[in-house]
Design an enzyme around this catalytic site. Structure first.
Site, PDB file in Angstrom:
ATOM      1  N   THR A 185      -5.009   9.874  -3.071  1.00 23.09           N
ATOM      2  CA  THR A 185      -3.855   9.313  -3.919  1.00 23.09           C
ATOM      3  C   THR A 185      -3.344   7.736  -2.955  1.00 23.09           C
ATOM      4  O   THR A 185      -2.749   7.432  -2.576  1.00 23.09           O
ATOM      5  CB  THR A 185      -2.810  10.539  -3.890  1.00 23.09           C
ATOM      6  OG1 THR A 185      -2.363  10.967  -1.874  1.00 23.09           O
ATOM      7  CG2 THR A 185      -2.736  11.133  -4.246  1.00 23.09           C
ATOM      8  N   LEU A 194       1.861   1.691  -3.471  1.00 25.24           N
ATOM      9  CA  LEU A 194       0.612   1.938  -4.708  1.00 25.24           C
ATOM     10  C   LEU A 194       0.210   3.713  -4.343  1.00 25.24           C
ATOM     11  O   LEU A 194       0.788   4.569  -5.309  1.00 25.24           O
ATOM     12  CB  LEU A 194      -0.306   0.982  -3.663  1.00 25.24           C
ATOM     13  CG  LEU A 194      -1.724   1.514  -4.836  1.00 25.24           C
ATOM     14  CD1 LEU A 194      -1.566   1.638  -6.370  1.00 25.24           C
ATOM     15  CD2 LEU A 194      -2.892   1.314  -3.827  1.00 25.24           C
ATOM     16  N   HIS A 195       0.588   3.820  -2.586  1.00 25.96           N
ATOM     17  CA  HIS A 195       0.044   5.624  -2.203  1.00 25.96           C
ATOM     18  C   HIS A 195       1.323   5.992  -3.388  1.00 25.96           C
ATOM     19  O   HIS A 195       0.892   6.738  -3.921  1.00 25.96           O
ATOM     20  CB  HIS A 195       0.542   5.725  -1.204  1.00 25.96           C
ATOM     21  CG  HIS A 195       0.589   7.279  -0.567  1.00 25.96           C
ATOM     22  ND1 HIS A 195      -0.358   8.097  -0.808  1.00 25.96           N
ATOM     23  CD2 HIS A 195       1.395   7.710   0.072  1.00 25.96           C
ATOM     24  CE1 HIS A 195      -0.298   9.624  -0.322  1.00 25.96           C
ATOM     25  NE2 HIS A 195       1.168   9.402   0.135  1.00 25.96           N
ATOM     26  N   ARG A 196       2.529   6.331  -3.155  1.00 25.01           N
ATOM     27  CA  ARG A 196       3.673   6.831  -4.359  1.00 25.01           C
ATOM     28  C   ARG A 196       3.326   6.813  -6.135  1.00 25.01           C
ATOM     29  O   ARG A 196       4.238   7.760  -5.909  1.00 25.01           O
ATOM     30  CB  ARG A 196       5.437   6.170  -3.681  1.00 25.01           C
ATOM     31  CG  ARG A 196       5.667   6.546  -1.622  1.00 25.01           C
ATOM     32  CD  ARG A 196       6.938   6.605  -1.774  1.00 25.01           C
ATOM     33  NE  ARG A 196       7.259   4.594  -2.171  1.00 25.01           N
ATOM     34  CZ  ARG A 196       6.770   4.509  -1.007  1.00 25.01           C
ATOM     35  NH1 ARG A 196       7.385   4.622  -0.032  1.00 25.01           N
ATOM     36  NH2 ARG A 196       7.686   2.826  -1.184  1.00 25.01           N
ATOM     37  N   TYR A 232       1.101  -1.384  -0.079  1.00 25.35           N
ATOM     38  CA  TYR A 232      -0.414  -0.188  -0.206  1.00 25.35           C
ATOM     39  C   TYR A 232       1.139   0.975   0.178  1.00 25.35           C
ATOM     40  O   TYR A 232       0.613   2.678  -0.837  1.00 25.35           O
ATOM     41  CB  TYR A 232      -0.858  -0.095   0.723  1.00 25.35           C
ATOM     42  CG  TYR A 232      -2.186   0.783   0.825  1.00 25.35           C
ATOM     43  CD1 TYR A 232      -3.824   0.181   0.539  1.00 25.35           C
ATOM     44  CD2 TYR A 232      -2.406   2.249   0.953  1.00 25.35           C
ATOM     45  CE1 TYR A 232      -4.276   0.827   0.487  1.00 25.35           C
ATOM     46  CE2 TYR A 232      -3.522   2.493   1.311  1.00 25.35           C
ATOM     47  CZ  TYR A 232      -4.589   2.006   0.609  1.00 25.35           C
ATOM     48  OH  TYR A 232      -5.499   2.750   0.057  1.00 25.35           O
TER      49      TYR A 232
END
Length: 187
Positions: free
Chosen positions: A175, A28-30, A25
Site C-alpha cells: 500500500t 497516496l498511501h491513504r 506520499y
C-alpha cells in the site's frame, strides 16, 4: 501494468521539495489503502544516491483503468496547488525494469535494547550484551518522512531501487506502491 502518469512537485517558497513529497506520499498511501490496491507501483525518475534524493517527480504505474480509478478518488485534495499531473500515457516500448522497494534498518541500538528489555524482561546490561553498539547502521538511501496511520508515529520510509533489469518481475505492490519482488518499467 501498461500505463503511467507523472506527478511533478512545483516549487514553493514555504515548503521544501522533501516536505511536499512526504505530504504527497502520505496521501497516496491513504488512497492505496482505501482502494485495497496491490497493482499500482511507484517510482521516482530522479532517484539518486549522491546526493541522496528522490527528486521532484513521482511516477505511478498501473493499467489505464486503475490509474483513472485512483484519480477519481480525489486523493490529491490539498495538494493540487503544489503538483502538476500529466495525462495517463502508455508505457514506451523497449523499456528496462527495476524494483523499487522499502528497506528497513536497525538504526538505534538503545531503542533496540529497550525493546528487548521490555519483551524479554532483561536488564540493561543483558540487553547490551545481546545488542552491541555495532548493530547500528547509517542508512544511505533516500527516504520520505511519513506518519503511521495505525500508531500516529512519524517514521522514515527508506526507498531502495534495484539495478536495471532486462525482464519484468511479476508480483504485487504494497500500500506504499512498493514491491519486494515486483518490478516497474524504468525509463
Amino acid at each position: 501494468m501498461d500505463h503511467y502518469l507523472d506527478i511533478h512537485l512545483l516549487p514553493d517558497p514555504e515548503f521544501t521539495a522533501p516536505m511536499l513529497m512526504g505530504a504527497l506520499y502520505n496521501k497516496l498511501h491513504r488512497a492505496l489503502v482505501a482502494l485495497n490496491s496491490n497493482d499500482i507501483g511507484v517510482s521516482f525518475p530522479q532517484y539518486q544516491l549522491k546526493p541522496r534524493t528522490l527528486g521532484q517527480y513521482m511516477r505511478l504505474h498501473a493499467s489505464a483503468s486503475r490509474l483513472q480509478e485512483l484519480l477519481t478518488e480525489n486523493w490529491l485534495q490539498g495538494m493540487r496547488d503544489h503538483v502538476q499531473i500529466t495525462e495517463i500515457q502508455p508505457i514506451p516500448e523497449s523499456v528496462q525494469h527495476c524494483v523499487v522497494s522499502r528497506r528497513q534498518f536497525k538504526t538505534n541500538a538503545d531503542r533496540l535494547r529497550r525493546r528487548r528489555m521490555q519483551r524479554k524482561g532483561e536488564s540493561y546490561e543483558q540487553a547490551t550484551q545481546a545488542i552491541p553498539h555495532s548493530v547500528e547502521r547509517k542508512p544511505n538511501l533516500p527516504f520520505i518522512m511519513l506518519r503511521s496511520q495505525s500508531t500516529g508515529q512519524a517514521f522514515a520510509l527508506f526507498i531502495a531501487q534495484s539495478e536495471v533489469l532486462s525482464e519484468p518481475l511479476r508480483g504485487s505492490f504494497n500500500t506504499y506502491g512498493l514491491g519486494q519482488n515486483a518490478s516497474i518499467p524504468w525509463f
